[in-house]
Scaffold this motif. Structure first.
Motif: not given
Length: 212
Positions: A86-87, A126-127, A176-178, A182-183
């Motif tokens: 969602a984020i 995105i990746g 989670i780390a990935t 990405s954020f």
């Protein structure tokens, strides 16, 4: 084409404001459904956790406790996968607003419309988001499979339950780390979009109107 003020920007030129690109359209549609999914998954995890705690306190059956030990993280991390999605979709939606809003301002001013091309940071965002989502969902599925095997009475699955839980914890942490990484790239893309809009606004007064 590069911006006349900052050659680091790559953009498209058109007479009218461009619409959303595919990731932005997907983000606009899916951010709310996946957020609702997260709000549904977390309470399920809490309930399953309470049931497992009760089984532990009352010396319940080992296979039930072990199975719930997989079902609880499956529910919780389905919630995490959904809320992180969602984020991510919300970030894409924000970028879409910059894309269309900036174009409409330029069009209303009677100038040519310059639209920022997708930056490298957006592609990385995105990746990484896709990798993180698939990793977390894979961990959720494997937890459910392990829990179902244990609940089905498999002595072999029961014996390997703790080992599987440790392995899947590592998979979950990687996911989670990935997602968090990405954020960072997604927010960096927002900064790039803001900088481009600021540059473009400064250019507008010096341009001739279309058809002028």
């Amino acid at each position: 084409m590069a911006s006349t003020i900052n050659p680091g920007f790559r953009y498209e030129v058109s007479d009218r404001a461009l619409g959303l690109n595919l990731p932005q359209r997907i983000g606009g549609v899916l951010w709310l459904p996946v957020l609702v999914m997260a709000l549904m998954a977390f309470p399920v995890g809490v309930v399953l956790g309470a049931v497992r705690a009760n089984e532990l306190s009352t010396d319940g059956q080992a296979d039930t406790i072990a199975a719930l030990g997989h079902f609880v993280p499956a529910a919780n991390f389905l919630g995490f996968a959904a809320v992180f999605a969602a984020i991510s979709f919300a970030i894409a939606r924000i970028l879409g607003e910059f894309r269309t809003g900036g174009g409409r301002v330029q069009e209303a001013a009677g100038r040519r419309v310059e639209t920022l091309r997708m930056p490298v940071t957006a592609k990385i965002f995105i990746g990484l988001m896709a990798i993180a989502m698939m990793t977390l969902l894979a961990a959720v599925v494997l937890h459910v499979v392990a829990g179902a095997a244990i609940a089905g009475g498999s002595a072999s699955a029961l014996g390997r339950s703790e080992r599987w839980a440790i392995w899947l914890e590592g998979v979950r942490r990687f996911g989670i780390a990935t997602y968090l990484m990405s954020f960072a790239f997604g927010l960096s893309t927002i900064v790039t979009a803001l900088r481009f809009q600021a540059v473009r606004i400064r250019e507008l007064p010096d341009e001739m109107k279309l058809g002028g």
